[in-house]
Design a protein around this motif. Structure first.
Motif, PDB file in Angstrom:
ATOM      1  N   GLU A 439       0.831  -1.201   0.000  1.00  0.00           N
ATOM      2  CA  GLU A 439       0.000   0.000   0.000  1.00  0.00           C
ATOM      3  C   GLU A 439       0.870   1.258   0.000  1.00  0.00           C
ATOM      4  OE1 GLU A 439      -3.642   2.042   2.598  1.00  0.00           O
ATOM      5  OE2 GLU A 439      -2.822   0.112   3.183  1.00  0.00           O
ATOM      6  N   LEU A 440       1.966   1.241   0.758  1.00  0.00           N
ATOM      7  CA  LEU A 440       2.874   2.383   0.802  1.00  0.00           C
ATOM      8  C   LEU A 440       3.511   2.640  -0.549  1.00  0.00           C
ATOM      9  CD1 LEU A 440       4.726   4.493   2.258  1.00  0.00           C
ATOM     10  CD2 LEU A 440       6.275   2.567   2.727  1.00  0.00           C
ATOM     11  N   TYR A 441       4.056   1.580  -1.152  1.00  0.00           N
ATOM     12  CA  TYR A 441       4.840   1.748  -2.374  1.00  0.00           C
ATOM     13  C   TYR A 441       3.974   1.928  -3.624  1.00  0.00           C
ATOM     14  CZ  TYR A 441       9.100   0.337   0.110  1.00  0.00           C
ATOM     15  OH  TYR A 441      10.177   0.278   0.953  1.00  0.00           O
ATOM     16  N   LEU A 442       2.744   1.485  -3.586  1.00  0.00           N
ATOM     17  CA  LEU A 442       1.911   1.473  -4.786  1.00  0.00           C
ATOM     18  C   LEU A 442       1.842   2.851  -5.442  1.00  0.00           C
ATOM     19  CD1 LEU A 442       0.014  -0.496  -6.404  1.00  0.00           C
ATOM     20  CD2 LEU A 442      -1.867   0.590  -5.173  1.00  0.00           C
ATOM     21  N   ASP A 443       1.615   3.895  -4.651  1.00  0.00           N
ATOM     22  CA  ASP A 443       1.456   5.240  -5.202  1.00  0.00           C
ATOM     23  C   ASP A 443       2.732   6.061  -5.143  1.00  0.00           C
ATOM     24  OD1 ASP A 443      -1.274   5.353  -6.064  1.00  0.00           O
ATOM     25  OD2 ASP A 443      -1.898   5.378  -3.965  1.00  0.00           O
ATOM     26  N   THR A 444       3.640   5.750  -4.196  1.00  0.00           N
ATOM     27  CA  THR A 444       4.764   6.645  -3.974  1.00  0.00           C
ATOM     28  C   THR A 444       5.879   6.484  -5.011  1.00  0.00           C
ATOM     29  OG1 THR A 444       5.627   5.058  -2.359  1.00  0.00           O
ATOM     30  CG2 THR A 444       4.395   6.942  -1.511  1.00  0.00           C
TER      31      THR A 444
END
Length: 445
Positions: A439-444
């Motif tokens: 969830e953290l890496y998906l958008d960042t």
């Protein structure tokens, strides 16, 4: 720059933005009527803003924060000038900026300046790198608890299988890709071929080669911003994270480069398939720096899920002719286009650091006239005696921090800041579940 806004009176706001060490856009929203002041005087924000962690938090033990009073740098427009932001609903312009010290010197912790410094070293030798990048990314429906391929805007169906080089997969998202290529035209990003890849809902877009490596890195950074923003307008996510699905291959960001001399001749071209001595020196430089520079190519915890044998990402420090199992590949074809393909990086990298590190490593090989080991024939994954890329994030951080070669490639202040950033992320990522990390890496990234 001012003329651009006058020609686009519908633009009411602008974003001024620079890339931090993680490749995140950091900046401000400004009414367009105050744009002249930014163009003339620049803007200010703390040096520490280019050294935030992946959550956007200060680095706890960074000297940039309390030790130096969280002082401001001055951010001035890059030579790119204003450009549209087609992924936003309201007409908006992006003004890329980069950071300087009060006395006008470039800030050594700015990744774009790190690339500029490497290119200055090439220029001093009468050489000009020519760079092209291939960017892989996933289209993802992240609206539920489980990631999955979005339904096709044309058919409403989900294709729950990887389809390498499938025209059907491209056609299923033709509306998105048509908008993407139109937006690239607006932003002057040289998007070329698009293909479907071996991951679930995975695609690749190649950007055309460019004899301005700074512009090539800009284009890659802008492209990542555009793809992620535009996908949200279409109702799904686009992600460059290295490996969102454990059972499928991850996303890479492969870089191709050649080098021109002062007369515009490709110094890697010997008229045949083997390339020149200078090409071999550049290959050797890339290989010799690869272990210590892996943290640039694989900057996040998730990055190391991609770097496993047999999953279309290299694990051994090796090179070969027309060999995609090696970390460095020399593509076949017209000798006039002889070039090096560096295949280690994931899609989650900072493009400025990527291009700076690869070109800087190649230049150390050229300067030292290093020779590479024998080129690999066949499957590099099956050769157990080859030196290996660091197997973990922690090992890569340690190698980067203690490296003797990295200070020849990147500024010492940037190296320090990057290590502090990654050590803080390593500490706090350990508290997250695998689902929370995705969830953290998906958008960042």
């Amino acid at each position: 720059m001012k003329d651009w806004l006058r020609k686009h009176p519908q633009v009411r706001t602008i974003r001024v933005a620079a890339a931090d060490l993680n490749g995140q856009a950091r900046g401000k929203r400004i009414p367009a009527r105050f744009a002249d002041k930014v163009v003339k005087d620049g803007t200010r924000f703390p040096f520490s803003v280019l050294n935030l962690d992946i959550w956007g938090e200060d680095i706890d033990d960074s000297p940039l924060v309390f030790e130096q009073g969280d002082a401001d740098g001055i951010l001035r427009p890059t030579e790119r000038g204003f450009m549209p932001m087609p992924w936003l609903e309201a007409p908006t312009a992006l003004l890329p900026i980069w950071m300087f010290r009060e006395d006008g010197r470039p800030y050594e912790g700015d990744p774009r300046h790190a690339l500029r410094a490497v290119l200055d070293r090439y220029k001093a030798r009468g050489l000009t790198p020519v760079v092209a990048v291939e960017l892989e990314f996933f289209l993802i429906d992240d609206s539920g608890k489980t990631l999955q391929v979005p339904p096709s805007p044309r058919s409403g169906k989900r294709r729950k299988a990887a389809e390498a080089l499938s025209i059907r997969a491209l056609d299923a998202f033709d509306i998105f890709f048509t908008d993407l290529y139109d937006a690239c035209e607006e932003m002057d990003i040289p998007a070329d071929t698009a293909t479907s890849e071996t991951g679930l809902g995975q695609f690749e877009v190649n950007l055309m080669h460019c004899d301005d490596a700074l512009r090539a890195a800009d284009d890659a950074w802008f492209f990542k911003l555009l793809v992620k923003g535009l996908a949200r307008r279409h109702g799904f996510a686009a992600s460059f994270m290295a490996k969102p699905y454990p059972e499928y291959s991850g996303s890479g960001l492969h870089m191709h480069f050649s080098v021109l001399d002062a007369q515009g001749r490709n110094v890697f071209d010997n008229g045949g398939p083997t390339g020149t001595a200078m090409m071999r020196h550049a290959v050797a430089g890339c290989l010799n720096a690869m272990h210590d520079s892996t943290l640039v190519f694989a900057p996040h915890a998730n990055s190391y899920d991609r770097l496993v044998p047999g999953m279309h990402a290299p694990t051994a420090i090796s090179w070969g002719y027309e060999n995609r199992t090696t970390a460095v590949r020399i593509p076949a074809g017209n000798p006039a286009a002889r070039r090096i393909e560096h295949r280690v990086a994931g899609g989650d990298v900072n493009p400025y650091l990527l291009v700076a590190t690869i070109l800087g490593a190649a230049l150390t090989g050229i300067e030292d006239q290093e020779e590479p080991p024998q080129a690999i024939m066949g499957n590099a994954y099956a050769l157990e005696d080859l030196p290996q890329i660091p197997p973990s994030w922690e090992a890569a951080i340690q190698s980067f921090e203690n490296s003797a070669i990295m200070p020849r490639i990147l500024p010492r202040e940037l190296i320090r800041n990057y290590v502090l950033t990654k050590r803080q992320e390593l500490h706090y990522l350990a508290e997250l579940s695998p689902e929370e990390q995705v969830e953290l890496y998906l958008d960042t990234v």
